[in-house]
Design a protein around this motif. Structure first.
Motif, PDB file in Angstrom:
ATOM      1  N   ALA A  63     -65.679  -0.565 -24.658  1.00 41.52           N
ATOM      2  CA  ALA A  63     -65.556   0.013 -23.557  1.00 41.52           C
ATOM      3  C   ALA A  63     -64.970   0.203 -21.782  1.00 41.52           C
ATOM      4  N   GLU A  64     -64.155   1.142 -22.204  1.00 37.08           N
ATOM      5  CA  GLU A  64     -64.197   2.360 -21.437  1.00 37.08           C
ATOM      6  C   GLU A  64     -65.246   2.975 -21.173  1.00 37.08           C
ATOM      7  N   LYS A  65     -66.569   4.028 -21.928  1.00 35.31           N
ATOM      8  CA  LYS A  65     -66.837   4.617 -21.945  1.00 35.31           C
ATOM      9  C   LYS A  65     -68.028   3.513 -21.226  1.00 35.31           C
ATOM     10  N   ILE A  66     -68.376   2.448 -21.540  1.00 30.97           N
ATOM     11  CA  ILE A  66     -69.734   1.791 -21.058  1.00 30.97           C
ATOM     12  C   ILE A  66     -69.292   1.201 -19.237  1.00 30.97           C
ATOM     13  N   GLY A  67     -68.074   1.631 -19.152  1.00 34.81           N
ATOM     14  CA  GLY A  67     -67.988   1.323 -17.387  1.00 34.81           C
ATOM     15  C   GLY A  67     -68.065   2.408 -16.756  1.00 34.81           C
ATOM     16  N   GLU A  68     -68.504   4.282 -17.691  1.00 40.26           N
ATOM     17  CA  GLU A  68     -68.785   5.432 -16.605  1.00 40.26           C
ATOM     18  C   GLU A  68     -70.159   4.280 -16.676  1.00 40.26           C
ATOM     19  N   ASN A  69     -70.874   4.194 -17.038  1.00 42.79           N
ATOM     20  CA  ASN A  69     -71.789   3.843 -16.961  1.00 42.79           C
ATOM     21  C   ASN A  69     -72.785   2.975 -16.345  1.00 42.79           C
ATOM     22  N   LEU A  70     -72.133   1.907 -15.978  1.00 45.36           N
ATOM     23  CA  LEU A  70     -72.357   0.647 -14.790  1.00 45.36           C
ATOM     24  C   LEU A  70     -71.176   0.047 -13.492  1.00 45.36           C
ATOM     25  N   THR A  71     -71.998  -0.523 -12.378  1.00 47.32           N
ATOM     26  CA  THR A  71     -71.086  -0.235 -11.988  1.00 47.32           C
ATOM     27  C   THR A  71     -70.131  -1.140 -11.621  1.00 47.32           C
ATOM     28  N   PRO A  72     -68.669  -1.257 -10.755  1.00 48.44           N
ATOM     29  CA  PRO A  72     -67.649  -1.877 -10.869  1.00 48.44           C
ATOM     30  C   PRO A  72     -68.302  -3.625 -11.915  1.00 48.44           C
ATOM     31  N   ARG A  73     -68.644  -3.872 -10.466  1.00 50.42           N
ATOM     32  CA  ARG A  73     -69.317  -5.632 -10.713  1.00 50.42           C
ATOM     33  C   ARG A  73     -69.652  -5.514 -12.487  1.00 50.42           C
ATOM     34  N   GLN A  74     -70.879  -5.159 -12.386  1.00 44.76           N
ATOM     35  CA  GLN A  74     -71.560  -5.062 -13.750  1.00 44.76           C
ATOM     36  C   GLN A  74     -70.652  -4.535 -14.910  1.00 44.76           C
ATOM     37  N   TRP A  75     -69.280  -4.380 -15.093  1.00 40.04           N
ATOM     38  CA  TRP A  75     -68.357  -4.088 -15.827  1.00 40.04           C
ATOM     39  C   TRP A  75     -67.569  -4.941 -15.546  1.00 40.04           C
ATOM     40  N   ILE A  76     -67.131  -5.975 -14.953  1.00 41.50           N
ATOM     41  CA  ILE A  76     -66.252  -7.432 -14.963  1.00 41.50           C
ATOM     42  C   ILE A  76     -66.727  -8.289 -16.333  1.00 41.50           C
ATOM     43  N   PRO A  77     -67.694  -8.690 -16.789  1.00 36.60           N
ATOM     44  CA  PRO A  77     -68.036  -8.790 -18.298  1.00 36.60           C
ATOM     45  C   PRO A  77     -67.541  -8.324 -19.319  1.00 36.60           C
ATOM     46  N   TYR A  78     -67.263  -6.593 -19.526  1.00 32.70           N
ATOM     47  CA  TYR A  78     -66.488  -6.562 -20.092  1.00 32.70           C
ATOM     48  C   TYR A  78     -65.330  -6.661 -20.579  1.00 32.70           C
ATOM     49  N   THR A  79     -65.047  -6.460 -18.952  1.00 31.22           N
ATOM     50  CA  THR A  79     -63.152  -7.060 -18.662  1.00 31.22           C
ATOM     51  C   THR A  79     -62.518  -7.893 -19.545  1.00 31.22           C
ATOM     52  N   ASN A  91     -60.327  -9.955 -15.217  1.00 34.63           N
ATOM     53  CA  ASN A  91     -61.278  -9.739 -14.120  1.00 34.63           C
ATOM     54  C   ASN A  91     -60.616  -9.595 -12.168  1.00 34.63           C
ATOM     55  N   LEU A  92     -59.675 -10.278 -12.723  1.00 39.39           N
ATOM     56  CA  LEU A  92     -58.020  -9.863 -11.842  1.00 39.39           C
ATOM     57  C   LEU A  92     -58.023  -8.347 -11.389  1.00 39.39           C
ATOM     58  N   GLY A  93     -57.579  -7.454 -12.296  1.00 42.66           N
ATOM     59  CA  GLY A  93     -56.972  -6.743 -12.695  1.00 42.66           C
ATOM     60  C   GLY A  93     -58.285  -5.514 -11.652  1.00 42.66           C
ATOM     61  N   TRP A  94     -58.775  -6.133 -13.174  1.00 43.86           N
ATOM     62  CA  TRP A  94     -60.002  -4.543 -12.449  1.00 43.86           C
ATOM     63  C   TRP A  94     -60.332  -4.973 -10.740  1.00 43.86           C
ATOM     64  N   LEU A 170     -63.720 -14.114 -10.997  1.00 44.90           N
ATOM     65  CA  LEU A 170     -62.827 -13.567  -9.891  1.00 44.90           C
ATOM     66  C   LEU A 170     -63.882 -12.122 -10.173  1.00 44.90           C
ATOM     67  N   THR A 171     -64.236 -11.803  -8.825  1.00 45.63           N
ATOM     68  CA  THR A 171     -64.538 -10.122  -9.354  1.00 45.63           C
ATOM     69  C   THR A 171     -64.942  -9.593  -7.924  1.00 45.63           C
ATOM     70  N   VAL A 172     -65.941  -8.391  -7.650  1.00 41.47           N
ATOM     71  CA  VAL A 172     -65.362  -7.671  -6.186  1.00 41.47           C
ATOM     72  C   VAL A 172     -64.883  -7.814  -5.500  1.00 41.47           C
ATOM     73  N   GLY A 173     -64.226  -8.416  -4.022  1.00 43.79           N
ATOM     74  CA  GLY A 173     -64.489  -9.209  -3.766  1.00 43.79           C
ATOM     75  C   GLY A 173     -64.377 -10.051  -2.601  1.00 43.79           C
ATOM     76  N   GLY A 174     -63.595 -10.756  -4.173  1.00 42.76           N
ATOM     77  CA  GLY A 174     -63.408 -12.750  -4.428  1.00 42.76           C
ATOM     78  C   GLY A 174     -62.821 -12.915  -5.362  1.00 42.76           C
ATOM     79  N   ALA A 175     -65.025 -14.204  -5.052  1.00 45.34           N
ATOM     80  CA  ALA A 175     -64.439 -14.741  -6.602  1.00 45.34           C
ATOM     81  C   ALA A 175     -66.537 -14.722  -6.609  1.00 45.34           C
ATOM     82  N   THR A 176     -67.448 -15.100  -7.574  1.00 49.48           N
ATOM     83  CA  THR A 176     -68.496 -15.086  -7.232  1.00 49.48           C
ATOM     84  C   THR A 176     -69.025 -16.691  -6.868  1.00 49.48           C
ATOM     85  N   ALA A 177     -67.652 -17.991  -6.835  1.00 49.41           N
ATOM     86  CA  ALA A 177     -68.456 -18.966  -5.633  1.00 49.41           C
ATOM     87  C   ALA A 177     -67.651 -19.289  -5.313  1.00 49.41           C
ATOM     88  N   ASP A 178     -66.979 -20.459  -4.606  1.00 53.37           N
ATOM     89  CA  ASP A 178     -66.136 -21.000  -4.213  1.00 53.37           C
ATOM     90  C   ASP A 178     -66.071 -22.157  -5.762  1.00 53.37           C
TER      91      ASP A 178
END
Lengths: 404, 213, 415, 115
Positions: A63-79, A91-94, A170-178
């Motif tokens: 998973a961590e290697k994959i994280g080097e190939n995705l943007t942070p928001r794209q890596w959220i599902p891996y977390t 999600n929150l931690g990342w 929960l994602t970078v910047g807040g959440a995907t929806a209210d």
């Protein structure tokens, strides 16, 4: 049992009745009580286990290697798939870690939303931990009672984000929806219904005399040992160490809980905060044993309910945005950031290094369960076979997070 | 014996006989299996079956208390102990210990001679008298040569016998009973003492330090 | 029927008897197999209800009553695996040994007055003895599987069952002592009339004894919280880890057979067996069932049979309830429970019941009048007169067979 | 001698089964090298004898009433069963001790008379 010479002053001579032979037994990777694909190699003499060696890596997915190939928001599902029982906390931690790198402050409403979600996730996660611990000790029904309540939390999560296990909410910047309208009422209704149910769990497990016999005084871990192994979360606090990142963590993280009233669940002078609500510590229990680790989790569930209630009030009062997520390919500032958060199972750390592009140069996770698991061989030495599930279960590990 | 082998007896081949044949053959078969099996675990298993079948023979002989005792004490107690012993010592080199050929020959010889002595004795002793008039109790014998295994309560009379109350077909056994009780106690203590070999083994003590701290 | 086949059809007698025996045996087999099918279904339903779910609902209609049959068919069609290092012969035969032990003890278990496979007058003893042999099946299975988990399970089972036979035996001796007979039919009939005649209510000691008995029975049939031999969270599946298909289901049938057996035994010894709480049959027919004949006897017996099965099934249900409620004990705690708690308590109860009898204190049967002036009023030890002639009895009295009704009985003997 | 099968069960039948058990036990004792095997032989011998006691005491069997043992036979066999249990316990303790000290259960190796 071949050596008879004394090796050091630490060793002691024991007389054995019957000549026995040591056995090597594989507990796992397919075993009902190793919580996933953990493999424990036991060196046993009859029922007595002299050595336990955990073997990891059966669930490693790079998973961590994959994280080097995705943007942070794209890596959220891996977390999500790390601690799959507490996806929201991952999600929150990342997200917080990346936000720290970007120096991005989320709106007030998003902050409280995150508290609601994180604490609900803590309840759900501890319910599984509790139920599965019952299973480890041979009690089946509490497991299903726990899942019954967890289902309702998952229903709420599903309503909020459409997923029941891997949320990516929960994602970078807040959440995907209210949160949808009416969600808060449902959440409050759930909390009102859930609070008295906790007593059921206490009746079935915590105060059950067989349960106490099985875990009180078993797997006793001193505070020094817990800190030296880097344990965290309920495992650490079960040993009497007063450390909770929600209060003692980095400011970037503790800001989230600013203004919330809560006490760290740890035994002080023989008492837990709020333990007057529940049956107290039985005389057999020793600080740092399996029973205390279990009890800390149970009290944290109670505490999480209070926190969610506070958060709901603040969330309703807040008027700003729920926090629009950043662009999927948002450029990261050059630099690095590391942030540890208090996930249900302990201190979950995320580390991100950026070279200025949208894709991190490094993405790493510091697993809480990995450190918690590392005490296994120490705790399980010279116990009985039946104690192994009791001890390993009380650490409440999730292999997805350890192996990543 | 020929004069008894008439149609009269054919009619008396009954459930009792069939059951006797069943248990008797099982007993003999498994006893021999114990002898001829080389694997000690299987020997124990055959022994269990042989002794369980023997208790069936006891039941057929009307000794239901003894038969049950055989099941409880012998099969359920002694043999579990034995199987325990077998499993404690069942390491690969000892599971199947082969006996030398010469030993077999000598043993077979001795066993054969023993059998040749015992079987004719069995016939001599076991047969009912040829001449009916010889023995006074003949009519009684005819009566007791029963066709169905009738259950006669024996436990009470055995119990009283063990308490030293003699009856019409039982003597008092209070003293032997007490002696055996003492004997059992002595054996229990002795066995427990004997089995505790003084083997000294070193174990590490960290976990206890942890437990203490 | 055998006689008919021999005399009218001229069949070869040994063949007839063998056939008859096999017929009877397969009937009992059907009862046990059918019983375990029902019990497994019941266990799932009970577990479901306890755990706030429904249990099986689909197969066979609303209540999923065909679920076990479907599972049985699935098990039948499964591959019969045998581990490579296993002792083939012992591995194959072990399930049958376990099953035969459970099955064999049904021979002596009466279901109502006179409705018993074989009327042995040491039936209590026999049932316990044969049931105890189940341990061999488990030990052999554990040894022959060549799996360490199985071996652990087998050793635990051996240690546990052997230990628990001691308090179990002590608990069983108590009703036997009150009744003065080991014949289960007689013990059952002695508790006829109102429910106060049940030995459970005989005196405070027997009341406690029943619960000790139930605990020990639970342990001796390996049910939770004493199911250490197959503790799934520790030993994968314990002694039957390596079994699959039909052989595995034999272990299951043995388990459910034994469960029924111990609770049936408990209901005969303590709960009045086939006697209901109120003497219904006695009201209808004016006499107790054991003294009736013909159609009335059958009818009364059917009533009794229903009461008996109800009690036994109730016992099994409580076992299920316990299983789905309590965590499992550790092996050392199980053995401690046996030797430090059950055995001393049972021993004290034993002495207590003896004292109660000797002091002639009132027992449960005195609370509500007994319906028939039957044998219950007779003192235990003298009820079955050990000798036909009276001359041996003075010595019997001299060794302490005194009781409150000794006078009366001695009068009969002298007369 | 061979028409036993056509006769009702008598003392002879039992004695023959007992004899077979006894001989099997004796041969077992003589041939087995495993100490526990020898112990099993002893159990067989005891049971063979026990069966005879029961048969002699039985009222059920076709037999010569001159050999009437009555319940004494059963009581003696009870004593034998109990003593056999005691004997097995002691023998097992000895075997285990032997195994502890010599790491074997082969009786042929037990040929030294020292502690």
């Amino acid at each position: 049992m071949s050596t008879t010479e004394e090796k050091s002053s630490e060793n002691k001579v024991v007389e054995f009745d019957v000549r026995t032979d040591e056995m090597l037994v594989n507990m796992g990777p397919q075993h009902p009580s190793t919580h996933g694909v953990l493999r424990l190699v036991l060196r046993t003499d009859g029922e007595v286990v002299s050595e336990v060696t955990p073997h990891l890596g059966y669930l490693h997915r790079c998973a961590e290697k994959i994280g080097e190939n995705l943007t942070p928001r794209q890596w959220i599902p891996y977390t999500d798939r790390m601690d799959y029982l507490a996806g929201m906390s991952m999600n929150l931690g990342w997200s917080l870690c990346v936000e720290k790198l970007m120096n991005l402050h989320v709106p007030e409403k998003a902050r409280h939303l995150r508290v609601i979600i994180a604490e609900m996730q803590r309840i759900a996660s501890h319910l599984v931990g509790m139920g599965a611990y019952g299973l480890d000790l041979g009690s089946f029904s509490p497991f299903l009672y726990a899942f019954r309540e967890r289902e309702r939390i998952l229903d709420l999560f599903e309503e909020a984000c459409g997923a029941r296990l891997t949320y990516s909410y929960l994602t970078v910047g807040g959440a995907t929806a209210d949160l949808p309208t009416g969600w808060l009422q449902k959440c409050e209704a759930f909390l009102d219904q859930f609070l008295p149910v906790i007593d059921e769990y206490h009746a079935l497990l915590t105060t059950n005399s067989i349960f106490i016999k099985r875990c009180a005084g078993i797997g006793v871990m001193s505070a020094e040992m817990a800190t030296s192994y880097g344990c965290s979360g309920p495992v650490l606090r079960g040993s009497g160490v007063d450390l909770d990142l929600r209060r003692d963590g980095e400011e970037w993280y503790t800001n989230m809980y600013d203004g919330y009233a809560f006490e760290v669940i740890v035994e002080k002078d023989g008492h837990y905060p709020n333990d007057h609500v529940y049956p107290g510590v039985p005389p057999e229990a020793v600080l740092g044993d399996c029973w205390h680790r279990f009890y800390v989790r149970m009290l944290e569930v109670r505490q999480a309910i209070d926190l969610v209630r506070q958060a709901i009030d603040r969330y309703s009062a807040a008027t700003d945005s729920y926090g629009e997520p950043v662009k999927l390919n948002e450029k990261l500032p050059k630099g690095e950031a590391y942030l540890e958060t208090e996930a249900p199972r302990g201190q979950m750390g995320f580390y991100v290094v950026s070279d200025g592009s949208a894709i991190p140069y490094r993405a790493r996770a510091r697993s809480s369960c990995f450190c918690n698991l590392s005490v296994t061989s120490e705790l399980c030495r010279n116990t009985l076979i039946a104690d192994i599930p009791a001890i390993v279960g009380s650490l409440d590990i999730v292999m997805g997070e350890i192996d990543r | 014996m020929g004069n008894r082998n008439g149609g009269r007896w054919m009619g008396e081949i009954n459930g009792h006989t069939v059951l006797f044949l069943f248990f008797g053959i099982l007993t003999c078969l498994f006893s021999l299996a114990v002898v001829f099996s080389a694997n000690v675990v299987r020997m124990a298993f055959y022994l269990i079956l042989a002794l369980a079948a023997t208790s069936g023979l006891h039941f057929l002989a009307g000794a239901d208390f003894v038969g049950t005792m055989q099941l409880v004490l012998y099969v359920g107690g002694t043999l579990v102990l034995l199987v325990f012993g077998v499993m404690l010592t069942a390491q690969n080199p000892f599971i199947s210990l082969r006996t030398a050929g010469g030993d077999w020959i000598v043993a077979a010889l001795v066993g054969g001679i023993l059998l040749v002595i015992l079987v004719p004795v069995a016939f001599q002793i076991g047969l009912p008298p040829q001449d009916a008039g010889d023995i006074e109790g003949l009519t009684q014998r005819e009566a007791v040569a029963s066709s169905e295994p009738v259950s006669v309560p024996t436990a009470t009379r055995i119990g009283l016998g063990l308490l030293g109350v003699p009856g019409d077909d039982v003597s008092g056994y209070l003293l032997p009973f007490e002696i055996i009780s003492i004997h059992l106690l002595v054996v229990l203590v002795g066995a427990a003492y004997l089995a505790r070999a003084k083997r000294k083994v070193v174990v590490r003590q960290e976990s206890q330090n942890i437990a203490g701290s | 029927m055998s006689q008919y086949l021999i005399s009218h059809w001229g069949w070869y007698p040994p063949l007839v008897y063998t056939l008859m025996a096999m017929l009877a045996a397969s009937l009992v087999l059907l009862v046990i197999a059918g019983g375990s099918v029902v019990f497994i279904w019941m266990e799932r339903k009970v577990a479901g209800r306890i755990q706030d779910r429904l249990g099986p609902t689909r197969v066979g209609g609303k209540f999923g009553w065909l679920q076990t049959i479907a599972d049985g068919i699935k098990l039948l069609s499964k591959e019969d695996l045998r581990p490579e290092g296993a002792d083939a012969m012992l591995f194959r035969i072990a399930p049958y040994v376990a099953f035969c032990a459970s099955y064999g003890s049904f021979i002596a278990l009466p279901f109502a007055t006179g409705w018993v496979g074989l009327d042995i007058n040491v039936a209590v003893f026999f049932v316990v003895a044969v049931l105890g042999l189940e341990v061999f099946g488990v030990i052999l299975a554990g040894y022959a599987s060549a799996s360490k988990w199985s071996l652990f399970g087998a050793m635990r089972e051996a240690a546990q069952v052997i230990s628990y036979e001691v308090p179990l035996g002590l608990c069983i001796v108590i009703p036997v002592m009150i009744a003065g007979t080991m014949d289960l039919t007689k013990i059952g009939n002695l508790q006829s009339g109102w429910f106060t005649n049940w030995y459970l209510f005989h005196d405070p000691f027997t009341f406690i004894t029943f619960f000790v008995y139930y605990t020990c029975a639970l342990a001796s049939v390996n049910r939770a919280p004493f199911d250490l031999a197959e503790a799934e969270s520790e030993l994968v599946a314990g002694f039957h880890t390596e079994y699959s298909g039909l052989r595995w289901s034999f272990f299951f049938m043995a388990e459910y057979g034994s469960m029924f057996l111990v609770s049936a035994l408990g209901s005969i010894l303590f709960l009045g067996g086939w006697n209901g709480p109120v003497p219904v049959a006695a009201w209808i027919f004016g006499e107790h069932a054991s003294q009736l004949s013909g159609f009335a006897f059958v009818l009364a017996n059917v009533l009794g049979l229903m009461a008996f099965i109800l009690k036994a099934v109730l016992g099994v249900t409580v076992m299920m309830w316990i299983r789905w409620t309590l965590p499992r004990l550790r092996i050392d705690q199980v053995i401690t429970t046996c030797w430090k708690y059950c055995t001393p308590i049972a021993a004290v109860m034993f002495v207590g019941v003896i004292s109660w009898q000797l002091m002639g204190l009132p027992n449960g049967g005195d609370v509500l009048p007994h319906h028939e002036q039957g044998s219950r009023r007779l003192p235990g030890s003298l009820r079955e007169r050990p000798f036909e002639t009276g001359d041996a009895l003075p010595s019997a009295n001299s060794v302490g067979f005194e009781s409150e009704h000794g006078e009366q009985e001695r009068g009969q003997v002298d007369g | 001698m061979f028409d036993l099968l056509s006769q009702p069960v008598g003392l002879t039948h039992y004695l023959i089964v007992g004899a077979v058990m006894f001989v099997a036990g004796a041969v077992c004792m003589a041939t087995k090298r495993n100490a526990l095997g020898v112990l099993m032989g002893i159990e067989l011998v005891l049971n063979g004898a026990n069966l005879n006691f029961v048969a002699f005491g039985s009222n059920f069997l076709e037999r010569n009433p001159a050999y009437q043992l009555g319940l004494d036979g059963q009581i003696i066999s009870l004593f034998v069963i109990v003593l056999a249990a005691a004997e097995a316990a002691v023998a097992l303790a000895i075997v285990l001790n032997f195994y502890n000290n010599h790491s074997t259960v082969d009786v042929d190796r037990a040929d030294e008379l020292k502690g």
